[in-house]
Design an enzyme around this catalytic site. Sequence first.
Site, short mmCIF file in Angstrom:
data_model
loop_
_atom_site.label_atom_id
_atom_site.label_comp_id
_atom_site.label_asym_id
_atom_site.label_seq_id
_atom_site.Cartn_x
_atom_site.Cartn_y
_atom_site.Cartn_z
N LYS A 1 5.50 1.32 15.18
CA LYS A 1 6.05 0.75 13.95
C LYS A 1 7.19 -0.15 14.34
O LYS A 1 7.83 0.05 15.38
CB LYS A 1 6.57 1.88 13.05
CG LYS A 1 6.79 1.46 11.62
CD LYS A 1 5.55 1.71 10.79
CE LYS A 1 5.74 1.31 9.35
NZ LYS A 1 4.53 1.56 8.56
N GLY B 1 2.61 5.38 -10.35
CA GLY B 1 2.77 4.13 -9.58
C GLY B 1 1.47 3.37 -9.61
O GLY B 1 0.51 3.70 -8.91
N GLY C 1 0.73 0.15 -8.86
CA GLY C 1 0.86 -1.13 -8.16
C GLY C 1 -0.46 -1.48 -7.51
O GLY C 1 -1.54 -1.21 -8.05
N VAL D 1 -2.15 -0.27 -4.86
CA VAL D 1 -3.08 0.83 -4.59
C VAL D 1 -3.42 1.56 -5.88
O VAL D 1 -4.58 1.82 -6.19
CB VAL D 1 -2.47 1.84 -3.57
CG1 VAL D 1 -3.44 2.99 -3.33
CG2 VAL D 1 -2.14 1.14 -2.25
P1 NAD Z 1 3.29 -1.45 -4.85
O1 NAD Z 1 4.69 -1.85 -4.60
O2 NAD Z 1 2.26 -2.49 -5.11
O3 NAD Z 1 3.23 -0.43 -6.07
C1 NAD Z 1 4.13 0.59 -6.27
C2 NAD Z 1 4.23 0.84 -7.76
O4 NAD Z 1 5.06 1.99 -7.97
C3 NAD Z 1 4.88 -0.30 -8.53
O5 NAD Z 1 4.11 -0.61 -9.67
C4 NAD Z 1 6.25 0.23 -8.91
O6 NAD Z 1 6.75 -0.28 -10.13
C5 NAD Z 1 5.98 1.72 -9.00
N1 NAD Z 1 7.15 2.57 -8.81
C6 NAD Z 1 8.19 2.37 -7.96
N2 NAD Z 1 9.07 3.40 -8.06
C7 NAD Z 1 8.54 4.25 -8.97
C8 NAD Z 1 8.97 5.50 -9.48
N3 NAD Z 1 10.11 6.06 -9.11
N4 NAD Z 1 8.17 6.11 -10.39
C9 NAD Z 1 7.02 5.54 -10.80
N5 NAD Z 1 6.57 4.37 -10.35
C10 NAD Z 1 7.33 3.73 -9.45
O7 NAD Z 1 2.89 -0.54 -3.59
P2 NAD Z 1 1.43 -0.19 -3.09
O8 NAD Z 1 1.01 -1.15 -2.05
O9 NAD Z 1 0.54 0.06 -4.26
O10 NAD Z 1 1.70 1.20 -2.33
C11 NAD Z 1 1.94 2.38 -3.07
C12 NAD Z 1 2.34 3.49 -2.10
O11 NAD Z 1 1.28 3.74 -1.17
C13 NAD Z 1 3.58 3.18 -1.26
O12 NAD Z 1 4.30 4.37 -1.06
C14 NAD Z 1 2.98 2.71 0.07
O13 NAD Z 1 3.87 2.95 1.14
C15 NAD Z 1 1.76 3.59 0.17
N6 NAD Z 1 0.71 3.01 1.00
C16 NAD Z 1 0.19 1.80 0.67
C17 NAD Z 1 -0.82 1.25 1.45
C18 NAD Z 1 -1.44 -0.07 1.08
O14 NAD Z 1 -2.51 -0.40 1.62
N7 NAD Z 1 -0.85 -0.85 0.19
C19 NAD Z 1 -1.31 1.93 2.58
C20 NAD Z 1 -0.77 3.20 2.88
C21 NAD Z 1 0.25 3.72 2.08
#
Ligand code: NAD
Length: 382
Positions: free
Chosen positions: A108, A208, A210, A212
Site C-alpha cells: 500500500k 452508504g 456510493g 459500491v
Molecule cells: P464512495 O465514497 O463512493 O461511497 C461512500 C458512501 O458512503 C457515500 O455515499 C457517502 O456519502 C456515504 N457515507 C460516508 N460516511 C457515512 C456515514 N457515516 N454513514 C452513512 N453513509 C456515509 O465509496 P465506495 O467506493 O462506494 O466505497 C465504499 C466502501 O467500500 C469504502 O469503505 C471503501 O474503502 C470500501 N471499498 C471500496 C472498493 C471499491 O471498489 N470502490 C473496494 C474495496 C473496499
Amino acid sequence: MFATIKKTYTFVAILFGSFIIMTALTTSESLFDQMKTFGHQKIVFCNDPDSGLKAIIAIHDTTLGPALGGTRMWAYKSEADALNDVLRLSKAMTYKSAVAGLNLGGGKAIIIGDSRKDKSEALLRKFGRFIKNLNGEFITAEDVGTNPRDMEYIRMETQHVMGAPESIGGSGDPSPITALGVFMGIKAAVKELYGNDALAGRSVVVQGIGHVGENLVRLLRDENAMVYVTDINEERIGQVAKKYGAQAVSNNTIFDIEADIYSPCALGATINAQTIGKLKYAIIAGSANNQLEDEQEQGRMLLEKGVLFAPDYVINAGGVINCYSELMGFSKKRTLQLTENIYEATRNVLRLSKAEKISTIEAANKIAEKRIADIKKVKSTY
Ligand code: NAD
C-alpha cells in the site's frame, strides 16, 4: 492482526535515487520493531521538495507475487499516523489477495496531503518514478483521495499501475466488481445461516450508497431482496430508494431496523463497543474496510452473540481482483468468474469458523496464513 500500535514517533527520511537514509528522532518502538510486529519486508519513504511529495510505500509480503495495493492521499495529523495506516493497510492487502486465491502480495502507499488542494501532475508523476524504481515489486491503483485520472499521471512514469480508465486500456472503475463480490459474500452467509442462498424475502440494510453501495442495491433488488438504504447524504437516499424500489431510512436509526442483514458500505469501525450491544441483525456483510473497530474483541463478541460476520477483506476483494485481471490481461468474463469465487472463499471461512469455534476473522486469517506458508514451501526449490 491489525492492532494499532500506540506510539509517539517521528522520523526523517530522505530518498536519494535508490539510497534511503532514515533517522529515527524519537520513538517508543523502533521502525524495525514496527516492521517486525506487522511482518513487513520493505518500507520506502519518498521525499520530493520540488513537488511537495511526501509518501510512504509499504511492501508487506511478496511470497505470492508482487505487492499490489492502492495509493491513499490523506491529510494525516502526524507522520506516525501515516506510517501506522500504511503498515496496517498493506498487511490487509496481503491477506485479502491470499484468501482470494490471487498470486499477489500485499502493499500500500500513502501520500501525505489534502487531495483537494495538494495534488498536482508533478507530484503524481514524481510518485510514479518512485514506484518505477521498485521494478515491479510494488504495483499501485486508486484508493481514498486518488482517482483514475491520477493513475494516468502515475502511468506516464511507470507501467506498474492498475485501474487507469478503460478508455486508455485500464480496468476502470472497480466498484461494480466490488459490489458483485460483496453480493456473493452475502449469499454465502445466507446459505450458511438459512440453508439456501435465495435472497427473495430477505431484508438488507445498505449503509452508504456510493459507488459500491448503489451497485449492491441494484443486485439485491434484482433478486427481490427487501432493501433499506441509508447515507449521510439525504438527497442520495431519496434518489437511490426511488430508482431501485428500496426503503429510505435515516442513518441514525440503522440499529433500530428489523432486518436480516446489515451491509456497511461507507466507513470502517461501525461495529464497535458502543454499537455491538444494539445489533439485531443476523448477518453483517459489506464492502467497508475494517468494519470491526477491534477485530479480536468484536470478532469474538459477534461469535458469542451468534451474528454471522462475513469478513470485510474476504468479500470486498473485487477491487483487487479487477486490478489482478488487468495485470494478467484477463477478459471481463474471467474477472467475473474470479469475483464469483468469493462465494466459495466466504463459505470456506464460515465453515472453518464453525468447525474450530473461532471468529470468522480468525478463520480468514488462518486460511490466508496457511496459503502463504504453503506457497513459500513450493517456492523453496528452483
Ligand atoms: P464512495 O465514497 O463512493 O461511497 C461512500 C458512501 O458512503 C457515500 O455515499 C457517502 O456519502 C456515504 N457515507 C460516508 N460516511 C457515512 C456515514 N457515516 N454513514 C452513512 N453513509 C456515509 O465509496 P465506495 O467506493 O462506494 O466505497 C465504499 C466502501 O467500500 C469504502 O469503505 C471503501 O474503502 C470500501 N471499498 C471500496 C472498493 C471499491 O471498489 N470502490 C473496494 C474495496 C473496499
